[in-house]
Scaffold this motif. Structure first.
Motif, PDB file in Angstrom:
ATOM      1  N   ILE A 314      35.190  36.531  36.476  1.00 27.43           N
ATOM      2  CA  ILE A 314      35.495  37.961  36.298  1.00 27.43           C
ATOM      3  C   ILE A 314      35.445  38.301  34.807  1.00 27.43           C
ATOM      4  N   PHE A 315      36.051  37.450  33.990  1.00 28.32           N
ATOM      5  CA  PHE A 315      36.062  37.632  32.529  1.00 28.32           C
ATOM      6  C   PHE A 315      34.639  37.662  31.972  1.00 28.32           C
ATOM      7  N   ASP A 316      33.817  36.715  32.417  1.00 28.38           N
ATOM      8  CA  ASP A 316      32.425  36.636  31.943  1.00 28.38           C
ATOM      9  C   ASP A 316      31.643  37.895  32.293  1.00 28.38           C
ATOM     10  N   LEU A 317      31.789  38.336  33.551  1.00 26.92           N
ATOM     11  CA  LEU A 317      31.022  39.503  34.000  1.00 26.92           C
ATOM     12  C   LEU A 317      31.481  40.774  33.304  1.00 26.92           C
ATOM     13  N   LYS A 318      32.768  40.861  33.026  1.00 28.29           N
ATOM     14  CA  LYS A 318      33.269  42.036  32.302  1.00 28.29           C
ATOM     15  C   LYS A 318      32.694  42.048  30.887  1.00 28.29           C
ATOM     16  N   HIS A 319      32.455  40.877  30.314  1.00 27.32           N
ATOM     17  CA  HIS A 319      31.815  40.791  29.001  1.00 27.32           C
ATOM     18  C   HIS A 319      30.318  41.119  29.095  1.00 27.32           C
ATOM     19  N   ALA A 320      29.711  40.718  30.220  1.00 29.80           N
ATOM     20  CA  ALA A 320      28.277  40.958  30.386  1.00 29.80           C
ATOM     21  C   ALA A 320      27.972  42.437  30.618  1.00 29.80           C
ATOM     22  N   ASN A 321      28.968  43.195  31.082  1.00 34.02           N
ATOM     23  CA  ASN A 321      28.840  44.655  31.215  1.00 34.02           C
ATOM     24  C   ASN A 321      30.247  45.235  31.281  1.00 34.02           C
ATOM     25  N   ARG A 322      30.765  45.596  30.133  1.00 31.20           N
ATOM     26  CA  ARG A 322      32.168  46.017  30.089  1.00 31.20           C
ATOM     27  C   ARG A 322      32.392  47.394  30.712  1.00 31.20           C
ATOM     28  N   HIS A 323      31.302  48.110  31.031  1.00 30.89           N
ATOM     29  CA  HIS A 323      31.421  49.434  31.648  1.00 30.89           C
ATOM     30  C   HIS A 323      31.480  49.344  33.179  1.00 30.89           C
ATOM     31  N   ALA A 324      31.204  48.173  33.734  1.00 27.86           N
ATOM     32  CA  ALA A 324      31.123  48.028  35.201  1.00 27.86           C
ATOM     33  C   ALA A 324      32.459  47.570  35.784  1.00 27.86           C
ATOM     34  N   ARG A 325      32.728  48.026  37.008  1.00 28.21           N
ATOM     35  CA  ARG A 325      33.873  47.473  37.749  1.00 28.21           C
ATOM     36  C   ARG A 325      33.497  46.074  38.243  1.00 28.21           C
ATOM     37  N   ILE A 326      34.488  45.186  38.335  1.00 28.50           N
ATOM     38  CA  ILE A 326      34.250  43.855  38.893  1.00 28.50           C
ATOM     39  C   ILE A 326      34.898  43.798  40.275  1.00 28.50           C
ATOM     40  N   ASN A 327      34.053  43.498  41.264  1.00 26.56           N
ATOM     41  CA  ASN A 327      34.455  43.512  42.665  1.00 26.56           C
ATOM     42  C   ASN A 327      34.381  42.081  43.197  1.00 26.56           C
ATOM     43  N   VAL A 328      35.407  41.649  43.914  1.00 28.33           N
ATOM     44  CA  VAL A 328      35.389  40.312  44.532  1.00 28.33           C
ATOM     45  C   VAL A 328      35.398  40.480  46.050  1.00 28.33           C
ATOM     46  N   LYS A 329      34.368  39.904  46.679  1.00 32.33           N
ATOM     47  CA  LYS A 329      34.212  40.027  48.131  1.00 32.33           C
ATOM     48  C   LYS A 329      34.854  38.821  48.817  1.00 32.33           C
ATOM     49  N   LEU A 330      35.859  39.092  49.637  1.00 30.04           N
ATOM     50  CA  LEU A 330      36.555  38.046  50.395  1.00 30.04           C
ATOM     51  C   LEU A 330      36.308  38.263  51.881  1.00 30.04           C
ATOM     52  N   VAL A 331      36.411  37.199  52.648  1.00 33.68           N
ATOM     53  CA  VAL A 331      36.247  37.346  54.091  1.00 33.68           C
ATOM     54  C   VAL A 331      37.616  37.479  54.738  1.00 33.68           C
ATOM     55  N   SER A 332      37.692  38.285  55.786  1.00 33.32           N
ATOM     56  CA  SER A 332      38.939  38.456  56.516  1.00 33.32           C
ATOM     57  C   SER A 332      39.343  37.136  57.163  1.00 33.32           C
ATOM     58  N   LYS A 333      40.540  36.658  56.853  1.00 32.68           N
ATOM     59  CA  LYS A 333      41.045  35.399  57.409  1.00 32.68           C
ATOM     60  C   LYS A 333      42.551  35.363  57.247  1.00 32.68           C
ATOM     61  N   ALA A 334      43.195  34.456  57.941  1.00 33.69           N
ATOM     62  CA  ALA A 334      44.638  34.276  57.760  1.00 33.69           C
ATOM     63  C   ALA A 334      44.890  33.812  56.329  1.00 33.69           C
ATOM     64  N   GLY A 335      45.796  34.466  55.643  1.00 32.38           N
ATOM     65  CA  GLY A 335      46.084  34.095  54.255  1.00 32.38           C
ATOM     66  C   GLY A 335      45.291  34.867  53.225  1.00 32.38           C
ATOM     67  N   VAL A 336      44.420  35.797  53.674  1.00 30.57           N
ATOM     68  CA  VAL A 336      43.585  36.521  52.711  1.00 30.57           C
ATOM     69  C   VAL A 336      44.443  37.422  51.808  1.00 30.57           C
ATOM     70  N   GLY A 337      45.646  37.790  52.275  1.00 31.80           N
ATOM     71  CA  GLY A 337      46.531  38.599  51.434  1.00 31.80           C
ATOM     72  C   GLY A 337      46.941  37.860  50.180  1.00 31.80           C
ATOM     73  N   THR A 338      47.273  36.579  50.340  1.00 28.60           N
ATOM     74  CA  THR A 338      47.653  35.758  49.178  1.00 28.60           C
ATOM     75  C   THR A 338      46.465  35.609  48.227  1.00 28.60           C
ATOM     76  N   ILE A 339      45.273  35.424  48.821  1.00 29.27           N
ATOM     77  CA  ILE A 339      44.073  35.306  47.985  1.00 29.27           C
ATOM     78  C   ILE A 339      43.820  36.614  47.246  1.00 29.27           C
ATOM     79  N   ALA A 340      43.973  37.746  47.943  1.00 24.49           N
ATOM     80  CA  ALA A 340      43.759  39.055  47.323  1.00 24.49           C
ATOM     81  C   ALA A 340      44.733  39.272  46.167  1.00 24.49           C
ATOM     82  N   ALA A 341      45.987  38.804  46.329  1.00 24.34           N
ATOM     83  CA  ALA A 341      46.965  38.923  45.249  1.00 24.34           C
ATOM     84  C   ALA A 341      46.526  38.095  44.039  1.00 24.34           C
ATOM     85  N   GLY A 342      46.029  36.883  44.295  1.00 18.92           N
ATOM     86  CA  GLY A 342      45.540  36.032  43.203  1.00 18.92           C
ATOM     87  C   GLY A 342      44.343  36.646  42.503  1.00 18.92           C
TER      88      GLY A 342
END
Length: 807
Positions: A314-342
């Motif tokens: 995330i840090f690298d990509l924000k440096h590669a284009n500091r004007h862009a939002r950084i989006n992380v795609k996760l799959v729906s699964k048990a425990g995805v809430g904890t992953i989303a918090a991280g």
């Protein structure tokens, strides 16, 4: 045994049949194992890395003790009833020959098979309404889609609205133009779908102010220029999959949002796959790979082993284009809430929860089913966990996975999503008829094919796609008015406006308990339940601002500069913001070699020189951490030990793991060894190094790697392009090479000339004693080099040589 009972006839012996059966089962197991990223059989025993949907707690506690089952469901009586019903249907006498076992229809729609929401009726209504601009017909389509409750096709079909708020006029609801910006089309690569299908989606979304997604296939630079009529084919969301197909500095710069693909809806945990017959010259160029050679992108656990690794990306990509939002795609699964918090703590701007039933269908059939969960489960958990941890206001929550109507969007919003992705429905609007031939390159309507004749049949238009999203938003606004919501933000997370539908009495699913999805996490005053804050990406204090100041003459008028700086290991992604500034001005061409030459001394942090463009030379006296040269895009990196260091460089690691991951261009000279996973998915860079750890050159598709020393195990696994040269004086390399896709050849005269040229540069830049030894005795030492040549790549290169000779 089937052979002994006469059920099968074959000439093969019992021993052969046993061997074939064991091999087939082993291959299937290995496929599942590789998806999950767990290495040994013992680690699977009792691991319970699955979630149960639709069995009640009594069954789970007795037979799957401690497994996750959140929404209850059938008990033993219902399981028995279903088994007996199937048995009776199969073994009773049939009066009519057509009254036989059902044909299935899990993948393709069958008239008497499994119920599909996209069937001939709904596809016709959707395509007709959007092409004719007929909202009344569209409402007929959504009526059929939304009345799926009797067949319980989705979890959301079991919900209804409480309507506890007074209705308002639709004129009081926020304008459609504001809502269009919250939509994206799903991540489908150019390659999995045709140029026409891909660009039509982009044009439509750009007209609306929404976003289209490149998928992981790169993007042709021609799309960055506006069209003559003012439209744009540029995709606002650029995906950075683990495999990094075609990820250059320019690709990253030309984005409004950068999406890290940690998971795919259709096949979570598995890399994308593109058959060789879909990789034509155009796609090969866009993906920086060899035409005709099939492509596999590595699963995410090659460069993202932990949340810290993800935070670094995330840090690298924000440096590669500091004007862009950084989006992380996760799959729906048990425990995805904890992953989303991280992921939110790792500074992602957007978290996408992808449902299990998305995807273009280009996946192997064995990958599409039983992978991931419905988005309703994952989205509800993510919303609840983020609110509970007071993180929700810092991140945008997005969801996708077979959304088809305004009702679907409203339910997703009430469960916590303020943005939504639609892919399959958008493809259907373009002409897709769900033939499920995507992976065979035989799509009859020109959507999911690269065959020029079939592509001529493409009949989709940007106007129809625009109509679709306008209709969805119109229906959504009507529902918002009915439910009493003026704005999307006001509606986000108001899950107490949903209830379980009345009249659920079917024996098979009346035992479901959907209360975990409909639970609303209490939020204290001041705790947001939708996004209204921006993440702090820590860009203010980075070393690159010093680099940019020193490089001003080069950036402004191309004047060469040379400057020196000290560097420490908290200086991460050094050079990346500088490269972004250069790319904004000089695009992919960059600047002439060595125009910006920075001499650095010390220990560099992670991602030194990541995504650096042509014209930049970073020369480091010292050492560096992991991800050295990640995504290198044309720059030159030179590294050698501190002149006062007392160790022997070629016996020690000078850079960390995962160096040159996904590099597309450029060169590097390393006096010392690299860690593990060196040059994974390299597709164009040339590098010289004096030894590497395990898994070197995995999934490589282009470029050249010269290794003047030992390698670890599993070298060249999945390597489909490019060439590696190994200096193997000890004759140990063959035992360390994965021979599944490569051959080991002696070097020829062209190879010798290339090796001599690059090793001379290595000596010139780093004063390497290994390079000097090889050069001083070059003719003699040449016989110690082994050429690692991917088999398919070799055939194609030889065919090209033969064609030239004929011409």
């Amino acid at each position: 045994m089937l052979q002994e009972t006469g059920k099968i006839t074959t000439d093969k012996s019992i021993e052969e049949l046993n061997k074939n059966y064991i091999k087939a089962v082993s291959d299937g197991l290995l496929k599942v194992f590789s998806k999950m990223g767990i290495s040994t059989l013992q680690s699977y025993q009792g691991a319970q890395i699955f979630e149960i949907i639709g069995l009640n707690k009594d069954v789970v506690n007795n037979y799957f003790t401690n497994a996750t089952s959140r929404i209850e469901g059938m008990g033993l009586d219902e399981i028995a009833r279903e088994a007996l019903a199937k048995h009776q249907f199969s073994f009773t006498r049939k009066k009519l020959p057509v009254d036989q076992l059902p044909t299935g229809g899990f993948y393709q729609w069958k008239r008497k098979g499994e119920a599909h929401m996209f069937n001939p009726q709904t596809i016709h209504l959707l395509q007709y309404s959007t092409r004719m601009g007929d909202y009344n017909t569209f409402k007929k389509y959504t009526k059929v889609i939304d009345e799926q409750g009797k067949k319980a096709i989705t979890i959301r079909s079991l919900f209804d609205f409480k309507r506890s708020r007074p209705s308002i006029s639709i004129d009081e609801v926020e304008p459609a133009e504001n809502i269009y910006k919250r939509f994206a089309t799903g991540a489908m690569s150019f390659g999995s779908i045709s140029w026409e299908a891909h660009t039509t989606l982009a044009v439509a979304m750009n007209r609306l102010g929404g976003k289209s997604n490149t998928g992981e296939g790169g993007e042709d630079e021609a799309r960055y220029k506006p069209m003559e009529n003012g439209d744009s084919m540029r995709s606002a969301i650029k995906q950075v999959a683990s495999g990094r197909f075609g990820v250059t500095s320019l690709y990253l710069t030309e984005a409004d949002e950068l999406q890290i693909k940690m998971a795919q809806g259709a096949k979570p945990g598995e890399g994308g796959q593109l058959p060789g017959d879909k990789v034509d010259d155009w796609i090969g160029r866009t993906r920086h790979s060899t035409p005709g050679v099939g492509l596999i992108s590595p699963p995410p656990h090659h460069d993202i082993y932990s949340i810290e690794d993800l935070a670094q990306l995330i840090f690298d990509l924000k440096h590669a284009n500091r004007h862009a939002r950084i989006n992380v795609k996760l799959v729906s699964k048990a425990g995805v809430g904890t992953i989303a918090a991280g992921v939110t703590k790792a500074k992602a701007d957007v978290v996408l929860i992808a449902g299990h039933d998305g995807g273009t269908g280009a996946s192997p059939l064995s990958s599409i089913r039983h992978a991931g969960l419905p988005w309703e489960l994952g989205l509800a958990e993510a919303q609840q966990t983020l609110v509970k941890n007071k993180l929700r206001s810092r991140v945008v929550l997005q969801t996708d996975g077979q959304m088809r109507s305004g009702r679907d969007i409203v339910i997703a919003t009430l469960l916590g999503a303020e943005e939504w992705g639609i892919a399959t429905a958008a493809l259907v609007v373009e002409g897709c008829i769900m033939m499920r031939k995507c992976h065979l390159n035989t799509c009859p309507v020109g959507v999911a094919t690269q065959d020029p004749d079939l592509r001529k049949r493409f009949s989709g238009t940007a106007d129809a796609v625009v109509n679709f999203f306008q209709f969805i938003v119109q229906e959504m606004r009507e529902l918002m008015a009915e439910l009493g919501f003026k704005t999307v933000n006001e509606m986000v997370g108001q899950v107490d406006e949903l209830k379980i539908r009345d009249g659920i009495d079917h024996w098979k699913y009346k035992g479901l308990d959907l209360s975990p999805i409909l639970y609303k996490e209490p939020a204290n005053e001041g705790v947001g339940i939708y996004n209204y804050e921006e993440q702090d990406h820590g860009l203010d204090t980075i070393i690159d601002w010093k680099f940019i100041e020193a490089a001003k003459p080069a950036l402004e008028n191309g004047t060469p500069i040379k400057a020196s700086f000290d560097i420490v290991n908290t200086d991460r992604a050094a050079g990346t913001v500088l490269s972004h500034e250069l790319t904004k001005i000089y695009r992919d061409a960059g600047l002439p070699e060595d125009t910006i030459h920075l001499l650095l001394r010390g220990t560099a942090g992670q991602s030194f020189g990541a995504f650096c463009n042509k014209g930049i030379t970073l020369e480091l006296e010292g050492d560096a951490n992991d991800y050295f040269g990640k995504g290198l895009s044309g720059a030159k990196l030179i590294i050698y030990p501190d002149k006062k260091a007392g160790f022997v460089p070629e016996d020690n690691s000078l850079i960390g793991n995962v160096a040159f991951y996904g590099a597309t261009n450029g060169s590097a000279y390393i006096r010392g060894k690299a860690g593990e996973r060196f040059a994974v998915r390299n597709s164009g860079a040339t590098m010289v190094v004096e030894g590497v750890g395990d898994h070197g050159c995995e999934y490589m598709t282009g470029g050249r790697a010269i290794i003047l020393g030992d390698t670890g195990r599993n070298f060249a696994a999945g390597m489909s392009g490019g060439i590696a040269y190994i200096y193997d004086a000890g004759q140990k390399f063959a035992g360390n090479c994965n021979m599944e896709m490569v051959e080991l050849d002696p070097v020829d005269s062209a190879d010798a000339a290339f090796l001599q040229q690059e090793i001379e540069k290595h000596y010139q830049y780093t004063n390497s004693t290994v390079a000097k030894f090889v050069l001083d005795d070059f003719e003699n030492q040449l016989k110690n080099f082994v050429k690692v040549y991917p088999s398919e790549y070799k055939k194609i290169m030889q065919a090209k040589i033969e064609q030239k000779q004929i011409a």
